[in-house]
Design a protein around this motif. Structure first.
Motif, mmCIF file in Angstrom:
data_model
loop_
_atom_site.group_PDB
_atom_site.id
_atom_site.type_symbol
_atom_site.label_atom_id
_atom_site.label_comp_id
_atom_site.label_asym_id
_atom_site.label_seq_id
_atom_site.Cartn_x
_atom_site.Cartn_y
_atom_site.Cartn_z
ATOM 1 N N TYR A 179 0.501 -0.813 -0.217
ATOM 2 C CA TYR A 179 0.158 -0.128 -0.214
ATOM 3 C C TYR A 179 0.876 1.424 -0.203
ATOM 4 C CZ TYR A 179 -3.338 3.664 1.588
ATOM 5 O OH TYR A 179 -4.026 4.674 1.649
ATOM 6 N N ASN A 180 1.146 1.863 -0.588
ATOM 7 C CA ASN A 180 1.037 3.465 -1.204
ATOM 8 C C ASN A 180 2.856 3.093 -0.765
ATOM 9 O OD1 ASN A 180 -1.174 4.753 -2.412
ATOM 10 N ND2 ASN A 180 -0.830 5.737 0.140
ATOM 11 N N VAL A 181 3.551 2.671 -1.571
ATOM 12 C CA VAL A 181 5.361 2.441 -1.675
ATOM 13 C C VAL A 181 5.905 3.005 -2.638
ATOM 14 C CG1 VAL A 181 4.878 0.567 -0.063
ATOM 15 C CG2 VAL A 181 4.860 -0.835 -2.612
ATOM 16 N N SER A 182 6.738 3.468 -2.552
ATOM 17 C CA SER A 182 8.057 3.664 -3.803
ATOM 18 C C SER A 182 7.706 2.713 -4.436
ATOM 19 C CB SER A 182 8.844 4.758 -3.488
ATOM 20 O OG SER A 182 9.534 3.542 -3.478
ATOM 21 N N PRO A 183 8.723 3.216 -6.420
ATOM 22 C CA PRO A 183 8.112 2.240 -7.802
ATOM 23 C C PRO A 183 9.930 1.063 -7.025
ATOM 24 C CG PRO A 183 7.917 3.485 -8.002
ATOM 25 C CD PRO A 183 7.964 3.866 -6.638
ATOM 26 N N ASP A 184 10.124 1.360 -6.060
ATOM 27 C CA ASP A 184 12.122 1.049 -5.316
ATOM 28 C C ASP A 184 11.732 0.265 -4.523
ATOM 29 O OD1 ASP A 184 15.331 1.001 -5.684
ATOM 30 O OD2 ASP A 184 14.611 1.079 -4.131
ATOM 31 N N ASP A 185 10.635 0.404 -3.626
ATOM 32 C CA ASP A 185 10.624 -0.659 -2.196
ATOM 33 C C ASP A 185 9.570 -1.424 -2.472
ATOM 34 O OD1 ASP A 185 11.923 1.198 -0.669
ATOM 35 O OD2 ASP A 185 9.937 2.036 0.045
ATOM 36 N N ALA A 186 8.954 -1.415 -3.954
ATOM 37 C CA ALA A 186 8.025 -2.613 -4.585
ATOM 38 C C ALA A 186 8.483 -3.312 -5.358
ATOM 39 C CB ALA A 186 6.850 -2.056 -5.475
ATOM 40 N N ILE A 187 9.904 -2.990 -6.136
ATOM 41 C CA ILE A 187 10.398 -4.278 -6.381
ATOM 42 C C ILE A 187 11.406 -4.699 -5.600
ATOM 43 C CG2 ILE A 187 12.926 -4.353 -7.814
ATOM 44 C CD1 ILE A 187 11.230 -1.547 -9.422
ATOM 45 N N HIS A 188 12.100 -3.931 -4.452
ATOM 46 C CA HIS A 188 12.501 -4.682 -3.424
ATOM 47 C C HIS A 188 11.972 -5.414 -3.007
ATOM 48 C CE1 HIS A 188 15.786 -1.798 -4.508
ATOM 49 N NE2 HIS A 188 16.650 -2.289 -3.940
ATOM 50 N N SER A 189 11.040 -5.276 -2.556
ATOM 51 C CA SER A 189 10.046 -5.852 -1.933
ATOM 52 C C SER A 189 9.101 -7.704 -2.463
ATOM 53 C CB SER A 189 8.634 -4.988 -0.982
ATOM 54 O OG SER A 189 9.406 -4.139 -0.346
ATOM 55 N N ILE A 190 9.028 -7.201 -3.420
ATOM 56 C CA ILE A 190 8.437 -8.391 -4.381
ATOM 57 C C ILE A 190 10.220 -10.049 -4.793
ATOM 58 C CG2 ILE A 190 7.742 -9.600 -6.727
ATOM 59 C CD1 ILE A 190 5.824 -6.536 -6.174
ATOM 60 N N ALA A 191 10.768 -8.891 -4.588
ATOM 61 C CA ALA A 191 12.031 -9.786 -4.941
ATOM 62 C C ALA A 191 12.319 -10.620 -3.826
ATOM 63 C CB ALA A 191 13.414 -9.422 -5.850
ATOM 64 N N SER A 192 12.890 -9.756 -2.523
ATOM 65 C CA SER A 192 13.035 -10.661 -1.079
ATOM 66 C C SER A 192 12.226 -11.633 -1.138
ATOM 67 C CB SER A 192 12.585 -9.404 -0.140
ATOM 68 O OG SER A 192 13.391 -9.856 1.081
ATOM 69 N N ILE A 193 10.465 -11.130 -1.657
ATOM 70 C CA ILE A 193 9.724 -12.428 -1.160
ATOM 71 C C ILE A 193 9.919 -14.074 -1.640
ATOM 72 C CG2 ILE A 193 8.040 -10.553 0.423
ATOM 73 C CD1 ILE A 193 6.308 -11.469 -2.599
ATOM 74 N N SER A 194 10.093 -13.669 -2.607
ATOM 75 C CA SER A 194 10.398 -14.879 -3.776
ATOM 76 C C SER A 194 11.617 -15.566 -3.532
ATOM 77 C CB SER A 194 10.092 -13.916 -5.269
ATOM 78 O OG SER A 194 9.032 -13.391 -5.505
ATOM 79 N N GLY A 195 12.606 -14.497 -2.967
ATOM 80 C CA GLY A 195 14.126 -15.210 -2.024
ATOM 81 C C GLY A 195 15.083 -14.699 -3.200
ATOM 82 N N TYR A 196 14.916 -13.803 -3.820
ATOM 83 C CA TYR A 196 16.477 -13.115 -4.798
ATOM 84 C C TYR A 196 16.662 -11.781 -3.791
ATOM 85 C CZ TYR A 196 14.109 -16.687 -7.733
ATOM 86 O OH TYR A 196 14.117 -18.167 -8.265
ATOM 87 N N SER A 197 17.949 -11.036 -4.696
ATOM 88 C CA SER A 197 18.362 -9.677 -4.562
ATOM 89 C C SER A 197 18.088 -9.178 -5.565
ATOM 90 C CB SER A 197 19.387 -10.537 -4.057
ATOM 91 O OG SER A 197 19.637 -10.959 -2.588
ATOM 92 N N VAL A 198 18.535 -7.566 -5.153
ATOM 93 C CA VAL A 198 18.475 -6.204 -6.322
ATOM 94 C C VAL A 198 19.177 -5.977 -6.706
ATOM 95 C CG1 VAL A 198 17.011 -4.569 -6.998
ATOM 96 C CG2 VAL A 198 15.527 -6.507 -6.129
ATOM 97 N N GLU A 199 20.142 -5.653 -7.212
ATOM 98 C CA GLU A 199 20.816 -4.550 -7.804
ATOM 99 C C GLU A 199 21.062 -3.727 -9.083
ATOM 100 O OE1 GLU A 199 25.811 -4.702 -9.125
ATOM 101 O OE2 GLU A 199 24.698 -6.159 -6.522
ATOM 102 N N ARG A 200 21.081 -2.102 -8.194
ATOM 103 C CA ARG A 200 20.158 -1.074 -8.819
ATOM 104 C C ARG A 200 21.775 -0.355 -9.807
ATOM 105 N NH1 ARG A 200 16.921 4.183 -8.325
ATOM 106 N NH2 ARG A 200 16.210 4.754 -11.084
ATOM 107 N N ARG A 201 21.838 -0.369 -11.274
ATOM 108 C CA ARG A 201 23.009 0.162 -11.579
ATOM 109 C C ARG A 201 22.609 0.908 -12.779
ATOM 110 N NH1 ARG A 201 25.304 -5.854 -13.516
ATOM 111 N NH2 ARG A 201 25.104 -7.187 -11.720
ATOM 112 N N ASN A 202 22.599 2.367 -12.906
ATOM 113 C CA ASN A 202 22.303 2.970 -13.555
ATOM 114 C C ASN A 202 21.298 3.085 -13.877
ATOM 115 O OD1 ASN A 202 25.703 3.393 -14.307
ATOM 116 N ND2 ASN A 202 25.327 1.856 -15.921
ATOM 117 N N GLY A 203 20.594 2.680 -12.832
ATOM 118 C CA GLY A 203 19.183 3.013 -13.551
ATOM 119 C C GLY A 203 18.019 1.776 -13.914
ATOM 120 N N THR A 204 19.125 0.756 -14.081
ATOM 121 C CA THR A 204 18.259 -1.009 -13.982
ATOM 122 C C THR A 204 18.566 -1.641 -13.400
ATOM 123 O OG1 THR A 204 19.508 -0.517 -16.470
ATOM 124 C CG2 THR A 204 18.704 -2.669 -15.996
#
Length: 447
Positions: free
Chosen positions: A87-112
């Motif tokens: 609920y009302n989360v930033s896109p960055d938080d949404a991407i990190h949260s969804i990846a985390s509950i799926s068992g994966y990690s996120v890294e951002r490089r130059n906007g990707t």
């Protein structure tokens, strides 16, 4: 155009018109994008509300990528179903949260955004700092260790070997360096030393032992057969190559043969060797001969050597239970050179055995036949020139012998000072005997 593409176009159109959008992303799944006031700096930021039920991870990330206008790349093996409520989360938080509950990690490089397992990200990450470690290679071949380590480096790792100093320099991310350190502690472990005591004996056979001594009946008098032997075709005389542990019966029989003067000791070598390394002792001759090689009309000569005598080659390996695997090659040979062509008569065997620490192995059945001439006649008269043929005669004698090999391997514990002192005392005793023999020789020469 599939259903997902139509949904993405609709949501983008609604965002451009109203700045706020909501839609159903499947059965019982909802996706809403809006703008809210960021309490930290008072600016409007994009906020996402998600209610996802049993939706593929790649589809969720594809929708987020279209909405937030950012590239989201998934690793090769990234997959799974997503069930999430945000609920009302930033896109960055949404991407990190969804990846985390799926068992994966996120890294951002130059906007990707890159989504994968942490190990995969570490291997290919430009953001992770590397570290350098220097390892001293004490017992192994540094070049071989370098080849083994290279297989486990990440994309940013490198290894340098300093052969003369026996050093290995590894630069990589901390997780990989830690893993290589653990691996080197196993690869470059201190090897076990093994003392190998051997006796090579030659037994003269009598007329009733044409096929050799029946060692099976001696070692196992109850049934006359051994579990490790290899008999001849004639079962009535089950002699031939035989391997067994030395027992009291064998010791007693050898003592009887020695008392009869039928046993000759050819060699009693002792080898202190490291496991998994070849060791050999040669007591004999090395006869040189020329070899000629012609390549492309160019002829070269070289000297090679024919090795003969009493030779023992052995290689030992120690397991976790202190059992010793022995690769044994005993050889008794004679060599000659005739018209530049080498020839050799040999009695040898190559075998593998598993022996308990300190146990003795007996190898028998190595047969050999030789001929010699014997002169017989009337004493004194047979030496008179011109009349020798009247009082003397020559006859050829066939001599059958059997070579026996007794080997006792013992593991040397470098932490056991008593064992080291035992072998040290034996060396000192031999030195004293040699010194005394030299003193006796000098005394005789002075007289």
């Amino acid at each position: 155009m599939n259903r997902l593409s139509i949904m993405i176009l609709m949501i983008m159109l609604l965002i451009n018109i109203n700045g706020d959008a909501a839609f159903a992303a499947g059965d019982n799944s909802k996706f809403q994008v809006s703008e809210i006031i960021d309490l930290r700096d008072g600016e409007k930021v994009q906020a996402i509300t998600l209610n996802i039920n049993d939706m593929e991870l790649n589809e969720v990330m594809e929708m987020l990528s279209s909405v937030v206008r950012s590239n989201i790349l998934l690793g090769k093996n990234v997959s799974g179903k997503v069930n999430v409520n945000l609920y009302n989360v930033s896109p960055d938080d949404a991407i990190h949260s969804i990846a985390s509950i799926s068992g994966y990690s996120v890294e951002r490089r130059n906007g990707t955004y890159f989504i994968a397992s942490q190990e995969e990200l570490d291997k290919n990450s430009y953001a992770v700092k590397t570290q350098t470690a220097v390892f001293e290679i004490e017992y192994s071949d540094p070049t071989m260790v370098e080849t083994a380590v290279k297989k486990y480096l990440s994309a940013h790792g490198m290894v340098t070997v300093l052969k003369k100093r026996r050093l290995l320099v590894v630069e990589d991310i901390p997780a990989v360096v830690h893993r290589i350190a653990a691996m080197l502690s196993e690869i470059d472990a201190k090897p076990v030393q093994v003392m190998i005591e051997a006796k090579i004996l030659e037994v003269t056979l009598d007329n009733n032992e044409t096929y050799g001594i029946n060692w099976r009946s001696i070692a196992h008098p109850s049934d006359g057969s051994g579990s490790l032997g290899l008999g001849t075709v004639n079962n009535s005389n089950p002699s031939g190559f035989f391997v067994n542990f030395v027992n009291n019966n064998v010791d007693l029989f050898l003592e009887v043969l020695e008392s009869q003067g039928r046993v000759r000791t050819l060699s009693t070598p002792k080898l202190l060797t490291i496991e998994n390394q070849d060791a050999s002792v040669v007591i004999g001759d090395r006869i040189g001969y020329k070899t000629t090689t012609t390549i492309n009309a160019v002829t070269t000569e070289s000297i090679e050597f024919l090795e003969s005598g009493v030779i023992l080659k052995v290689r030992s390996t120690v397991d976790d239970n202190n059992q010793i695997l022995l690769n044994i090659h005993p050889e008794v040979s004679t060599g000659t050179i005739s018209d530049g062509i080498p020839s050799q008569k040999t009695t040898e065997v190559t075998t593998q055995l598993i022996v308990p620490d300190g146990a003795s192995i007996f190898i028998g059945g190595l047969m050999r036949n030789s001929q010699s001439e014997r002169e017989a006649g009337v004493p004194y008269l047979r030496r008179i020139p011109g009349l020798k043929w009247l009082f003397a005669s020559r006859e050829k004698i066939n001599i059958n012998t059997e070579t026996l090999v007794l080997i006792t391997p013992k593991i040397i514990d470098l932490n056991n000072t008593s064992a080291l002192e035992h072998y040290g005392d034996r060396v000192k005793d031999q030195e004293l005997k040699l010194d005394q023999s030299f003193l006796d020789i000098d005394f005789e020469m002075e007289e």
